[in-house]
Design a protein around this motif. Structure first.
Motif, PDB file in Angstrom:
ATOM      1  N   ALA A  28      24.219  40.655  47.591  1.00 38.13           N
ATOM      2  CA  ALA A  28      23.125  41.752  47.241  1.00 38.13           C
ATOM      3  C   ALA A  28      21.735  40.935  46.824  1.00 38.13           C
ATOM      4  CB  ALA A  28      23.414  42.526  46.136  1.00 38.13           C
ATOM      5  N   THR A  29      20.607  41.437  47.716  1.00 42.14           N
ATOM      6  CA  THR A  29      19.467  40.585  47.185  1.00 42.14           C
ATOM      7  C   THR A  29      18.525  41.687  46.547  1.00 42.14           C
ATOM      8  OG1 THR A  29      19.451  39.324  48.972  1.00 42.14           O
ATOM      9  CG2 THR A  29      17.535  39.672  48.028  1.00 42.14           C
ATOM     10  N   VAL A  30      17.862  41.446  45.466  1.00 42.05           N
ATOM     11  CA  VAL A  30      17.253  42.345  44.513  1.00 42.05           C
ATOM     12  C   VAL A  30      16.101  41.803  44.337  1.00 42.05           C
ATOM     13  CG1 VAL A  30      17.332  43.414  42.091  1.00 42.05           C
ATOM     14  CG2 VAL A  30      19.658  42.998  43.296  1.00 42.05           C
ATOM     15  N   GLY A  31      14.751  42.610  44.233  1.00 41.17           N
ATOM     16  CA  GLY A  31      13.444  42.266  43.725  1.00 41.17           C
ATOM     17  C   GLY A  31      13.517  41.977  42.384  1.00 41.17           C
ATOM     18  N   ALA A  32      12.195  41.693  41.954  1.00 43.06           N
ATOM     19  CA  ALA A  32      11.870  41.440  40.517  1.00 43.06           C
ATOM     20  C   ALA A  32      12.022  42.708  39.774  1.00 43.06           C
ATOM     21  CB  ALA A  32      10.667  40.770  40.219  1.00 43.06           C
ATOM     22  N   GLY A  33      11.775  43.912  40.692  1.00 44.50           N
ATOM     23  CA  GLY A  33      11.572  45.338  39.817  1.00 44.50           C
ATOM     24  C   GLY A  33      13.067  45.824  39.782  1.00 44.50           C
ATOM     25  N   GLY A  34      13.943  45.292  40.299  1.00 40.27           N
ATOM     26  CA  GLY A  34      15.408  45.877  40.316  1.00 40.27           C
ATOM     27  C   GLY A  34      15.674  46.462  41.707  1.00 40.27           C
ATOM     28  N   GLU A  35      14.962  46.582  42.439  1.00 37.32           N
ATOM     29  CA  GLU A  35      15.114  47.505  43.542  1.00 37.32           C
ATOM     30  C   GLU A  35      16.190  46.471  44.701  1.00 37.32           C
ATOM     31  OE1 GLU A  35      11.511  44.781  44.558  1.00 37.32           O
ATOM     32  OE2 GLU A  35      12.159  45.984  42.911  1.00 37.32           O
ATOM     33  N   VAL A  36      16.902  47.077  45.179  1.00 37.82           N
ATOM     34  CA  VAL A  36      17.710  46.382  46.256  1.00 37.82           C
ATOM     35  C   VAL A  36      17.125  46.347  47.459  1.00 37.82           C
ATOM     36  CG1 VAL A  36      19.986  46.843  47.422  1.00 37.82           C
ATOM     37  CG2 VAL A  36      19.937  47.402  45.296  1.00 37.82           C
ATOM     38  N   ARG A  37      16.946  45.070  47.848  1.00 38.32           N
ATOM     39  CA  ARG A  37      16.253  44.588  49.251  1.00 38.32           C
ATOM     40  C   ARG A  37      17.312  44.318  50.206  1.00 38.32           C
ATOM     41  NH1 ARG A  37      11.041  41.225  47.143  1.00 38.32           N
ATOM     42  NH2 ARG A  37      10.216  42.837  45.848  1.00 38.32           N
ATOM     43  N   GLY A  38      18.273  43.982  50.009  1.00 40.35           N
ATOM     44  CA  GLY A  38      19.446  43.574  50.811  1.00 40.35           C
ATOM     45  C   GLY A  38      20.865  43.636  50.560  1.00 40.35           C
ATOM     46  N   LEU A  39      21.732  44.180  51.045  1.00 42.40           N
ATOM     47  CA  LEU A  39      23.104  44.122  50.911  1.00 42.40           C
ATOM     48  C   LEU A  39      23.914  43.656  52.283  1.00 42.40           C
ATOM     49  CD1 LEU A  39      25.463  44.984  48.924  1.00 42.40           C
ATOM     50  CD2 LEU A  39      25.361  47.331  50.110  1.00 42.40           C
ATOM     51  N   TRP A  40      24.886  42.735  52.057  1.00 43.52           N
ATOM     52  CA  TRP A  40      25.497  42.238  53.401  1.00 43.52           C
ATOM     53  C   TRP A  40      27.112  42.320  52.828  1.00 43.52           C
ATOM     54  CZ3 TRP A  40      28.816  38.133  53.490  1.00 43.52           C
ATOM     55  CH2 TRP A  40      29.304  37.714  54.731  1.00 43.52           C
ATOM     56  N   LEU A  41      27.794  42.812  54.055  1.00 38.54           N
ATOM     57  CA  LEU A  41      29.195  42.837  53.464  1.00 38.54           C
ATOM     58  C   LEU A  41      30.071  42.145  54.856  1.00 38.54           C
ATOM     59  CD1 LEU A  41      29.563  46.713  52.988  1.00 38.54           C
ATOM     60  CD2 LEU A  41      29.304  44.968  51.439  1.00 38.54           C
ATOM     61  N   ASP A  42      30.965  41.410  54.320  1.00 39.86           N
ATOM     62  CA  ASP A  42      31.491  40.405  55.314  1.00 39.86           C
ATOM     63  C   ASP A  42      32.505  41.472  56.161  1.00 39.86           C
ATOM     64  OD1 ASP A  42      33.819  38.913  56.406  1.00 39.86           O
ATOM     65  OD2 ASP A  42      32.781  37.207  55.413  1.00 39.86           O
ATOM     66  N   PRO A  43      32.673  41.442  57.137  1.00 39.85           N
ATOM     67  CA  PRO A  43      33.817  42.236  58.017  1.00 39.85           C
ATOM     68  C   PRO A  43      35.097  42.345  57.362  1.00 39.85           C
ATOM     69  CG  PRO A  43      32.404  40.935  59.532  1.00 39.85           C
ATOM     70  CD  PRO A  43      31.852  40.566  58.256  1.00 39.85           C
ATOM     71  N   ARG A  44      35.662  41.039  56.966  1.00 39.73           N
ATOM     72  CA  ARG A  44      36.688  40.936  56.295  1.00 39.73           C
ATOM     73  C   ARG A  44      37.199  41.720  55.122  1.00 39.73           C
ATOM     74  NH1 ARG A  44      37.102  34.920  54.745  1.00 39.73           N
ATOM     75  NH2 ARG A  44      34.820  35.325  54.553  1.00 39.73           N
ATOM     76  N   ILE A  45      36.060  42.386  54.617  1.00 37.09           N
ATOM     77  CA  ILE A  45      36.046  43.403  53.335  1.00 37.09           C
ATOM     78  C   ILE A  45      36.835  44.698  53.594  1.00 37.09           C
ATOM     79  CG2 ILE A  45      34.079  44.715  53.784  1.00 37.09           C
ATOM     80  CD1 ILE A  45      34.538  43.071  50.419  1.00 37.09           C
ATOM     81  N   TYR A  46      36.883  44.839  55.058  1.00 40.80           N
ATOM     82  CA  TYR A  46      37.596  46.222  55.620  1.00 40.80           C
ATOM     83  C   TYR A  46      39.022  46.178  55.601  1.00 40.80           C
ATOM     84  CZ  TYR A  46      32.662  47.326  56.186  1.00 40.80           C
ATOM     85  OH  TYR A  46      31.318  47.754  55.926  1.00 40.80           O
TER      86      TYR A  46
END
Length: 116
Positions: A28-46
């Motif tokens: 997860a990538t988050v900005g200084a204000g706490g906003e989520v700017r990116g979320l990545w899920l590896d396909p193996r998670i499923y």
């Protein structure tokens, strides 16, 4: 000083922190204000169909990234916050301005007392 505040705000606007889950399947990538700017899920998670575990992993990873971003934002703003600022209690949007006003105008000659 006002120009310094604007420059730091501009730096914070582009600041991001990324955290990874323990299993390295979520980031997860988050900005200084706490906003989520990116979320990545590896396909193996499923491979394991456990929605509750996935949700907890995503939430925890976002929390970790937000904590990193908050600490980094405080470090960036610390010179503008005054000597008594703390990472847990600082309002990074307004405290630099208030500290600047206190330094240039001095403390008010009156104090406000809330009604009882």
């Amino acid at each position: 000083m006002t120009e310094e505040i604007y420059q730091v705000w501009e730096r914070l606007a582009s600041h991001e922190e990324t955290a990874w889950s323990r299993d390295r399947l979520v980031s997860a990538t988050v900005g200084a204000g706490g906003e989520v700017r990116g979320l990545w899920l590896d396909p193996r998670i499923y491979r394991v169909a456990d929605a509750g575990r996935l949700a907890a992993t995503i939430a925890g990873t976002i929390r970790d990234a937000a904590g990193q971003a908050q600490r980094r934002a405080f470090e960036t703003m610390a010179p503008l916050l005054g000597p008594h600022a703390s990472a847990s209690g600082a309002d990074l949007a307004f405290d630099p301005v208030l500290h600047h006003l206190d330094a240039t105008k001095g403390s008010p000659s009156w104090t406000w007392t809330p009604p009882r």
